[in-house]
Design an enzyme around this catalytic site. Structure first.
Site, PDB file in Angstrom:
ATOM      1  N   GLU A  34       0.816  -1.226   0.000  1.00  0.00           N
ATOM      2  CA  GLU A  34       0.000   0.000   0.000  1.00  0.00           C
ATOM      3  C   GLU A  34       0.844   1.268   0.000  1.00  0.00           C
ATOM      4  O   GLU A  34       0.486   2.263  -0.616  1.00  0.00           O
ATOM      5  CB  GLU A  34      -0.951   0.010   1.204  1.00  0.00           C
ATOM      6  CG  GLU A  34      -2.137  -0.936   1.086  1.00  0.00           C
ATOM      7  CD  GLU A  34      -1.813  -2.355   1.534  1.00  0.00           C
ATOM      8  OE1 GLU A  34      -0.662  -2.630   1.912  1.00  0.00           O
ATOM      9  OE2 GLU A  34      -2.730  -3.191   1.515  1.00  0.00           O
TER      10      GLU A  34
ATOM     11  N   HIS B 278     -11.443  -4.671   9.035  1.00  0.00           N
ATOM     12  CA  HIS B 278     -11.948  -4.540   7.661  1.00  0.00           C
ATOM     13  C   HIS B 278     -13.258  -3.767   7.621  1.00  0.00           C
ATOM     14  O   HIS B 278     -14.050  -3.958   6.711  1.00  0.00           O
ATOM     15  CB  HIS B 278     -12.180  -5.918   7.033  1.00  0.00           C
ATOM     16  CG  HIS B 278     -10.944  -6.630   6.607  1.00  0.00           C
ATOM     17  ND1 HIS B 278     -10.019  -7.122   7.490  1.00  0.00           N
ATOM     18  CD2 HIS B 278     -10.462  -6.940   5.381  1.00  0.00           C
ATOM     19  CE1 HIS B 278      -9.041  -7.712   6.838  1.00  0.00           C
ATOM     20  NE2 HIS B 278      -9.274  -7.617   5.544  1.00  0.00           N
TER      21      HIS B 278
END
Lengths: 319, 328
Positions: B64, B133
């Site tokens: 990322e 999440h």
């Protein structure tokens, strides 16, 4: 390759410009004329000048918290770099950036960076642009040995190699991550060895030998331009002064520092030019004097420049 | 001829925006984890690699920091990258690139550069994805000068706003709700650009101004339906862009209603609701007939088990209850 004396003298002059720039800053900082912090690159001049000597004018570099030398080596105007350090409106960032955050779009200096390793992915993105736009440009990302412990280093080198990008990863290895020596922060003693993990060449070079640095970067840049992808250069050098102004350098010995000073990249290159008959003693002295004057003028320019005014939040957003 | 449009799911609205902008502008390029053949975990990029090729639609390693950082560098040099970070929770890995690099580069260079990058990411709970999440972290990015933050709900808005985000010369964090990709709504056939920083009145009303965004807007609309049966008229406003915030539209509404409820799926402390209420109270107290209220999540990592997750997240009943309090 036969070397042009005028070009060699140009390299020497560029190194002296950086040396005098940094020494002037050291003095100005000591007298509290410069605020914040700054990281000086005295002793590392051959890395910056050697690397930039291998590049085309439209190639691009980005840099670190220790970035004045890179900016100047790429062609930055010492007056405007100094003005930025004085926080003046005439500085490259109009006084908004300061020592660790400045850029020169017109000369291909994408920017220094206050985040260790933070610039490596950004340089990789600039290289992706160069590739997709078919510009033939190469990007050199400067970072220190300390940055190689960052995740950003790993992620960017993997991606840069995977995508065969025209970039040179240039580790200016001054053997210390702030106060922590390489042997205490890196599991391998050679940063170049890390290149194997990314499927790219890893090259060690004596960073105090300007011509060796230039040639290593020229080879890497040619490879990058030829579509063969990145190279990791482990450029071994030494920072003569502390990490920043607060550094008492208790983590290394005076003997070690004295030994490093004997390998001073500028004096070494100067001696080489004299020895090989490229320049006379008086020409060499004139080059240094010229650089010293340039920096005196830069300080005068900066001090005489207006302070920035107006809205501090201007230039946050593009219109 | 009026185009009555067609019904599409949210994912298709995102895909339409990406496709239209890629057709229009060669500098629009995408990368992210599994966005190629796989089409992204929520199908937002399905088919785009086949149509535009691997140079413009790239599968990236699970990196990322580099996905976002490379976008910054590409944007500095004239590309318009739109990168997908698989879950908003993973934006924390990318935070340096977004908050320290993208947001600040223009400023730090004294305006020499612009950073036209979009960071798309699915956020939010409600699907049992649990603590790592499910987060709603829009307020984190709203706090970073230099970024714009967009949280659309309706498919039509998502398409029009994403197109504007791609054309914007500033970095935009574009948060999509992960439980919302199959939500169906109308979308015009013709191209439509919606400006960033402009709210939309989703339902007109006279008694209470109810501000909500992203998937939570659905519960706000549901609450408004319920309360209409009770004789309470609610004006529902979707800011759509959280930064810059369109306060004017909220103030215009408050001039009619005098009562404010803000509801979001993130929890209340330091949330965007707090900011909206602070701005109203600070400068426009005269408009208010009652103390404003927030309806938001419980301050905890989102639990896995369904009853616990439901208990943690706001719903239409919670919103309706808050509205009843401000009209009391």
């Amino acid at each position: 390759m036969s070397e042009q004396p005028s070009v060699l003298l140009g390299y020497l002059r560029a190194m002296w410009v950086i040396r005098h720039f940094e020494e002037a800053l050291d003095d100005l900082f000591g007298r509290s004329l410069i605020r914040g912090t700054c990281h000086l690159c005295v002793g590392q001049e051959a890395a910056a000048v050697g690397a930039c000597a291998a590049l085309r004018a439209d190639d691009q570099i980005n840099s670190t918290h220790r970035g004045h030398g890179h900016f100047l080596a790429k062609g930055g105007d010492p007056r405007r770099v100094m003005a930025e350090l004085f926080g003046r409106a005439t500085g490259y960032a109009g006084g908004r950036g300061g020592s660790q955050h400045m850029a020169g779009w017109d000369i291909g200096f994408l920017g220094s960076n206050g985040i260790t390793g933070g610039g490596i992915p950004v340089a990789t993105g600039a290289a992706l642009s160069a590739k997709l736009q078919n510009t033939g440009r190469v990007v050199v990302s400067f970072f220190g040995d300390g940055a190689t412990a960052q995740g950003a280093f790993h992620e960017a080198l993997n991606m840069g190699s995977l995508w065969t990008l025209p970039i040179v990863y240039f580790c200016e290895n001054n053997l210390y991550a702030m106060s922590t020596p390489l042997r205490s922060h890196s599991a391998v003693s050679s940063i170049a060895e890390r290149a194997a993990a990314y499927g790219m060449p890893g090259v060690e070079v004596d960073g105090n030998d300007l011509l060796a640095v230039r040639d290593a970067v020229a080879t890497a840049a040619a490879r990058a331009r030829g579509g063969e992808g990145p190279t990791l250069i482990d450029c071994r050098t030494y920072r003569f002064l502390g990490h920043s102004k607060s550094d008492k350098r208790e983590y290394r010995t005076e003997e070690e520092e004295a030994a490093a000073r004997r390998r001073d990249p500028i004096l070494r290159f100067r001696a080489l030019l004299l020895e090989q008959g490229h320049a006379s003693e008086s020409e060499l002295a004139a080059v240094e004097e010229d650089a010293r004057n340039l920096i005196s003028e830069a300080v005068e320019f900066a001090q005489a420049s207006p302070l920035p005014e107006g809205d501090p939040s201007a230039k946050v957003y593009a219109p | 001829m009026t185009d009555r449009g067609r019904e599409v799911v949210f994912a298709q609205a995102i895909r339409t925006a990406l496709r239209e902008e890629m057709q229009r502008d060669e500098s629009v390029i995408l990368w992210g984890q599994d966005i190629g053949v796989y089409g992204g975990v929520y199908g937002a990029t399905t088919g785009l690699q086949r149509e535009f090729g691997e140079d413009r639609v790239r599968d990236a390693p699970i990196s990322e920091m580099a996905i976002a950082g490379v976008a910054v560098g590409a944007a500095l040099l004239g590309m318009r990258p739109v990168v997908e970070i698989m879950y908003a929770d993973f934006l924390m890995h990318a935070a340096d690139a977004i908050a320290n690099q993208a947001a600040k580069w223009r400023f730090m260079s004294g305006g020499q550069f612009k950073v036209p990058a979009v960071f798309r990411s699915p956020a939010g709970g409600g699907s049992g994805y649990a603590a790592q999440h499910s987060q709603n972290i829009e307020s984190w990015f709203c706090h970073i000068p230099g970024l714009k933050v967009v949280c659309p709900c309706m498919p039509r808005d998502a398409r029009g706003l994403l197109k504007s985000a791609i054309r914007d010369d500033n970095p935009v964090v574009f948060l999509e709700h992960k439980s919302h990709y199959t939500y169906r709504g109308p979308m015009p056939k013709e191209e439509e650009l919606l400006p960033l920083g402009k709210a939309d009145v989703k339902r007109e009303g006279t008694d209470v101004t109810l501000v909500s965004w992203s998937r939570n807007l659905l519960w706000a609309l549901e609450a408004a339906d319920k309360l209409r049966e009770e004789g309470v008229s609610i004006e529902v406003i979707d800011p759509m862009t959280l930064f810059p915030l369109d306060l004017d539209t909220i103030l215009e509404s408050l001039a009619k209603t005098g009562r404010l409820v803000v509801s979001h799926e993130a929890h209340a402390f330091c949330g965007v609701g707090a900011e909206i209420i602070a701005q109203v109270v600070e400068g426009h107290m005269d408009l208010l007939k009652a103390a404003p209220k927030r309806v938001s999540a419980v301050a905890c990592p989102l639990p896995y088990s369904e009853p616990l997750e439901k208990a943690a997240l706001p719903d239409a009943d919670d919103i309706a209850a808050a509205v009843r309090q401000v009209v009391r």
